[in-house]
Design a protein around this motif. Structure first.
Motif, PDB file in Angstrom:
ATOM      1  N   VAL A 155      15.215 -34.323  -3.453  1.00 16.95           N
ATOM      2  CA  VAL A 155      16.228 -33.390  -3.950  1.00 16.95           C
ATOM      3  C   VAL A 155      17.606 -33.917  -3.579  1.00 16.95           C
ATOM      4  CG1 VAL A 155      17.091 -31.025  -3.811  1.00 16.95           C
ATOM      5  CG2 VAL A 155      14.635 -31.458  -3.719  1.00 16.95           C
ATOM      6  N   ASP A 156      18.538 -33.905  -4.544  1.00 14.20           N
ATOM      7  CA  ASP A 156      19.884 -34.413  -4.260  1.00 14.20           C
ATOM      8  C   ASP A 156      20.753 -33.344  -3.610  1.00 14.20           C
ATOM      9  OD1 ASP A 156      20.772 -32.691  -6.260  1.00 14.20           O
ATOM     10  OD2 ASP A 156      20.979 -34.260  -7.777  1.00 14.20           O
ATOM     11  N   GLY A 157      22.030 -33.670  -3.380  1.00 13.35           N
ATOM     12  CA  GLY A 157      22.934 -32.759  -2.683  1.00 13.35           C
ATOM     13  C   GLY A 157      23.167 -31.456  -3.414  1.00 13.35           C
ATOM     14  N   ALA A 158      22.985 -31.457  -4.733  1.00 14.99           N
ATOM     15  CA  ALA A 158      23.183 -30.244  -5.522  1.00 14.99           C
ATOM     16  C   ALA A 158      21.906 -29.419  -5.639  1.00 14.99           C
ATOM     17  CB  ALA A 158      23.694 -30.613  -6.912  1.00 14.99           C
ATOM     18  N   GLY A 159      20.824 -29.891  -5.002  1.00 16.39           N
ATOM     19  CA  GLY A 159      19.562 -29.167  -5.070  1.00 16.39           C
ATOM     20  C   GLY A 159      18.708 -29.511  -6.270  1.00 16.39           C
ATOM     21  N   GLN A 160      19.171 -30.502  -7.081  1.00 16.83           N
ATOM     22  CA  GLN A 160      18.394 -30.892  -8.253  1.00 16.83           C
ATOM     23  C   GLN A 160      17.329 -31.921  -7.879  1.00 16.83           C
ATOM     24  OE1 GLN A 160      21.452 -32.037 -11.191  1.00 16.83           O
ATOM     25  NE2 GLN A 160      20.796 -30.237 -12.365  1.00 16.83           N
ATOM     26  N   PHE A 213      10.562 -21.565  -8.305  1.00 21.52           N
ATOM     27  CA  PHE A 213       9.898 -20.507  -7.533  1.00 21.52           C
ATOM     28  C   PHE A 213      10.685 -19.200  -7.600  1.00 21.52           C
ATOM     29  CE2 PHE A 213       9.387 -24.630  -5.287  1.00 21.52           C
ATOM     30  CZ  PHE A 213       8.069 -24.878  -5.674  1.00 21.52           C
ATOM     31  N   LEU A 214       9.972 -18.097  -7.421  1.00 20.93           N
ATOM     32  CA  LEU A 214      10.605 -16.778  -7.428  1.00 20.93           C
ATOM     33  C   LEU A 214      11.207 -16.431  -6.068  1.00 20.93           C
ATOM     34  CD1 LEU A 214       7.885 -14.772  -9.416  1.00 20.93           C
ATOM     35  CD2 LEU A 214      10.016 -15.762 -10.291  1.00 20.93           C
ATOM     36  N   ASN A 215      10.718 -17.085  -5.009  1.00 26.35           N
ATOM     37  CA  ASN A 215      11.208 -16.799  -3.653  1.00 26.35           C
ATOM     38  C   ASN A 215      11.610 -18.105  -2.942  1.00 26.35           C
ATOM     39  OD1 ASN A 215       8.568 -17.753  -3.550  1.00 26.35           O
ATOM     40  ND2 ASN A 215       8.093 -16.642  -1.659  1.00 26.35           N
ATOM     41  N   PRO A 216      12.643 -18.789  -3.450  1.00 23.99           N
ATOM     42  CA  PRO A 216      12.990 -20.102  -2.889  1.00 23.99           C
ATOM     43  C   PRO A 216      13.853 -20.026  -1.621  1.00 23.99           C
ATOM     44  CG  PRO A 216      14.474 -19.596  -4.672  1.00 23.99           C
ATOM     45  CD  PRO A 216      13.521 -18.433  -4.573  1.00 23.99           C
ATOM     46  N   GLU A 217      14.186 -18.822  -1.153  1.00 28.30           N
ATOM     47  CA  GLU A 217      15.177 -18.683  -0.087  1.00 28.30           C
ATOM     48  C   GLU A 217      14.779 -19.451   1.179  1.00 28.30           C
ATOM     49  OE1 GLU A 217      15.214 -15.476  -2.965  1.00 28.30           O
ATOM     50  OE2 GLU A 217      13.659 -16.033  -1.495  1.00 28.30           O
ATOM     51  N   GLU A 218      13.520 -19.327   1.582  1.00 27.93           N
ATOM     52  CA  GLU A 218      13.101 -19.979   2.827  1.00 27.93           C
ATOM     53  C   GLU A 218      13.140 -21.499   2.687  1.00 27.93           C
ATOM     54  OE1 GLU A 218       9.671 -19.337   6.256  1.00 27.93           O
ATOM     55  OE2 GLU A 218       9.359 -18.543   4.238  1.00 27.93           O
ATOM     56  N   LEU A 219      12.708 -21.999   1.545  1.00 31.10           N
ATOM     57  CA  LEU A 219      12.739 -23.439   1.312  1.00 31.10           C
ATOM     58  C   LEU A 219      14.183 -23.949   1.254  1.00 31.10           C
ATOM     59  CD1 LEU A 219      11.132 -26.020   0.743  1.00 31.10           C
ATOM     60  CD2 LEU A 219      11.151 -25.425  -1.689  1.00 31.10           C
ATOM     61  N   LEU A 261       0.206 -41.204  -2.966  1.00 28.60           N
ATOM     62  CA  LEU A 261      -0.077 -40.119  -2.021  1.00 28.60           C
ATOM     63  C   LEU A 261      -0.778 -38.955  -2.707  1.00 28.60           C
ATOM     64  CD1 LEU A 261       3.200 -39.918   0.115  1.00 28.60           C
ATOM     65  CD2 LEU A 261       1.029 -40.995   0.718  1.00 28.60           C
ATOM     66  N   ALA A 262      -1.694 -38.329  -1.960  1.00 31.72           N
ATOM     67  CA  ALA A 262      -2.393 -37.150  -2.481  1.00 31.72           C
ATOM     68  C   ALA A 262      -1.502 -35.915  -2.427  1.00 31.72           C
ATOM     69  CB  ALA A 262      -3.670 -36.914  -1.692  1.00 31.72           C
ATOM     70  N   SER A 263      -0.561 -35.890  -1.489  1.00 28.81           N
ATOM     71  CA  SER A 263       0.331 -34.733  -1.355  1.00 28.81           C
ATOM     72  C   SER A 263       1.544 -34.894  -2.269  1.00 28.81           C
ATOM     73  CB  SER A 263       0.774 -34.565   0.097  1.00 28.81           C
ATOM     74  OG  SER A 263       1.304 -35.774   0.605  1.00 28.81           O
ATOM     75  N   ALA A 264       2.108 -33.752  -2.653  1.00 29.55           N
ATOM     76  CA  ALA A 264       3.269 -33.747  -3.557  1.00 29.55           C
ATOM     77  C   ALA A 264       4.535 -34.108  -2.781  1.00 29.55           C
ATOM     78  CB  ALA A 264       3.414 -32.364  -4.195  1.00 29.55           C
ATOM     79  N   VAL A 265       5.323 -35.037  -3.332  1.00 32.87           N
ATOM     80  CA  VAL A 265       6.580 -35.455  -2.707  1.00 32.87           C
ATOM     81  C   VAL A 265       7.708 -35.287  -3.719  1.00 32.87           C
ATOM     82  CG1 VAL A 265       7.863 -37.345  -1.643  1.00 32.87           C
ATOM     83  CG2 VAL A 265       5.404 -37.100  -1.199  1.00 32.87           C
ATOM     84  N   VAL A 266       8.761 -34.579  -3.300  1.00 30.63           N
ATOM     85  CA  VAL A 266       9.916 -34.315  -4.171  1.00 30.63           C
ATOM     86  C   VAL A 266      11.174 -34.762  -3.444  1.00 30.63           C
ATOM     87  CG1 VAL A 266      11.245 -32.539  -5.385  1.00 30.63           C
ATOM     88  CG2 VAL A 266       8.745 -32.342  -5.219  1.00 30.63           C
ATOM     89  N   LYS A 298      16.798 -27.514 -10.836  1.00 38.84           N
ATOM     90  CA  LYS A 298      16.842 -27.377  -9.385  1.00 38.84           C
ATOM     91  C   LYS A 298      15.443 -27.033  -8.878  1.00 38.84           C
ATOM     92  CE  LYS A 298      21.650 -26.093  -8.585  1.00 38.84           C
ATOM     93  NZ  LYS A 298      22.557 -25.173  -7.851  1.00 38.84           N
ATOM     94  N   LEU A 299      15.132 -27.514  -7.696  1.00 35.58           N
ATOM     95  CA  LEU A 299      13.836 -27.207  -7.113  1.00 35.58           C
ATOM     96  C   LEU A 299      13.677 -25.700  -6.922  1.00 35.58           C
ATOM     97  CD1 LEU A 299      11.163 -28.180  -5.900  1.00 35.58           C
ATOM     98  CD2 LEU A 299      12.328 -28.403  -3.693  1.00 35.58           C
ATOM     99  N   SER A 300      14.753 -25.037  -6.557  1.00 41.31           N
ATOM    100  CA  SER A 300      14.691 -23.588  -6.323  1.00 41.31           C
ATOM    101  C   SER A 300      14.318 -22.816  -7.587  1.00 41.31           C
ATOM    102  CB  SER A 300      16.033 -23.088  -5.786  1.00 41.31           C
ATOM    103  OG  SER A 300      17.078 -23.379  -6.695  1.00 41.31           O
TER     104      SER A 300
END
Length: 353
Positions: A17-22, A50-56, A10-15, A45-47
């Motif tokens: 994430v487990d239950g702990a956010g890792q 980023f500096l502003n992960p709240e919305e994600l 895929l050309a788009s990024a796919v991540v 962790k995915l969060s």
């Protein structure tokens, strides 16, 4: 865990994430987007990216509660010391493994880039057909004009031959000049594509020696090579001509800096992963940059520099970059340019085996 092998294409990024956010998985496009390897990402962790992960994080929490099948939303994700990511996110919860979230991130700039490449490819095809037809239409009467001028010169009376021959010679010389221009316009379509094994660094070194022979003082050519780039099938002479046309244009634009002694050209090679070239997806591609510290390309011609007969230099033919684009497209690649005062970067992307 479900098979994730297909996500590598895929050309788009796919991540994932487990239950702990890792981060449990990231495809190649995600590694490029986040500028880190899966091995390094899997401990974080995915969060934390980023500096502003709240919305994600809020979207992921809603997904775990199965409040939607998938949620699509535009996000701006800020990063420390790097440009923010402007992405379209698609978040969905998986049945298995439990509490795992699949996140797809599509960069807005990537979509704009693909659209621009498609437009450039279509425009290039139209230009080539137009030029080919126009050149053939010019070629036939041009031969007639030259032949008529030669016959006229033979019929001139000896008494006035010296005086009138000057006029027939002007016709003949101008016809020859136009013939040379027409031949250059038709050259890329006539020349056979000779395929062999190509080492891109041999191409760059050949061009470097040619440029330094013409500009021996005041110009530094710096190499920034990735030695791991494999050989690939291509026409070595066409690629030398391509790089030479770009580098020679750059050297001519650097005339003021060459006089000052601080002109610089950079040949930079890298391997790009999971790129789309001319609407086709490739796992690996050569990423070649030819960078100069000149005045930049004039804004009024920046969008037309690959068009034939468009030149930013007095006396330029406007065919060098047109030929370069044609040769790159014959190698199934793309060529693009970023320019501002003090920095111009021509980027060539070619598929690798």
């Amino acid at each position: 865990m479900p098979s994730l092998a297909g996500l590598e294409l895929l050309a788009s990024a796919v991540v994932l994430v487990d239950g702990a956010g890792q981060i449990a998985y990231a495809n190649a496009a995600a590694e490029n987007l986040l500028e880190s390897s899966l091995k390094a990402l899997s401990r974080q962790k995915l969060s934390a990216q980023f500096l502003n992960p709240e919305e994600l994080e809020h979207i992921c929490a809603q997904a775990r509660q199965h409040k939607f099948a998938d949620l699509r939303q535009d996000l701006t994700l800020e990063r420390a010391g790097r440009d923010p990511l402007h992405v379209h996110s698609i978040v969905s919860a998986l049945e298995e493994p439990r509490d795992h979230i699949l996140i797809e991130l599509r960069e807005h700039l990537q979509h704009l880039k693909l659209d621009r490449e498609e437009r450039m490819l279509d425009q290039s095809q139209v230009n080539k057909e137009l030029i080919r037809n126009l050149a053939h239409e010019i070629k036939n009467p041009l031969g007639g004009i030259r032949g008529a001028a030669q016959l006229l010169e033979m019929e001139l009376p000896p008494l006035h031959l010296g005086q009138l021959r000057e006029y027939t010679q002007v016709i003949i010389k101008e016809a020859d000049r136009l013939q040379t221009l027409v031949d250059r316009l038709l050259a890329p379509h006539r020349r056979p594509h000779i395929v062999g094994d190509v080492n891109i660094h041999e191409v760059c070194e050949r061009v470097r020696s040619l440029i330094l022979a013409e500009f021996p003082t005041g110009l530094a050519i710096r190499r920034d090579y990735d030695a791991s780039i494999p050989e690939f099938r291509g026409d070595k002479e066409q690629l030398i001509q391509t790089v030479l046309n770009i580098a020679h244009n750059a050297a001519q634009a650097l005339s003021a800096r060459i006089e000052a002694g601080d002109a610089e050209l950079i040949f930079k090679t890298r391997v790009a992963r999971q790129v789309t070239l001319a609407k086709v997806r490739y796992g690996l591609a050569l990423d070649l940059h030819i960078i100069d510290n000149g005045p930049g390309i004039a804004p009024q011609i920046r969008d037309r520099i690959f068009y034939p007969l468009v030149s930013g230099r007095e006396g330029g033919s406007g065919l060098g970059l047109t030929l370069a684009q044609t040769f790159v497209q014959q190698h199934l690649g793309v060529i693009e340019c970023e320019s501002r005062p003090g920095y111009t970067d021509f980027r060539i992307l070619l598929p690798l085996p």
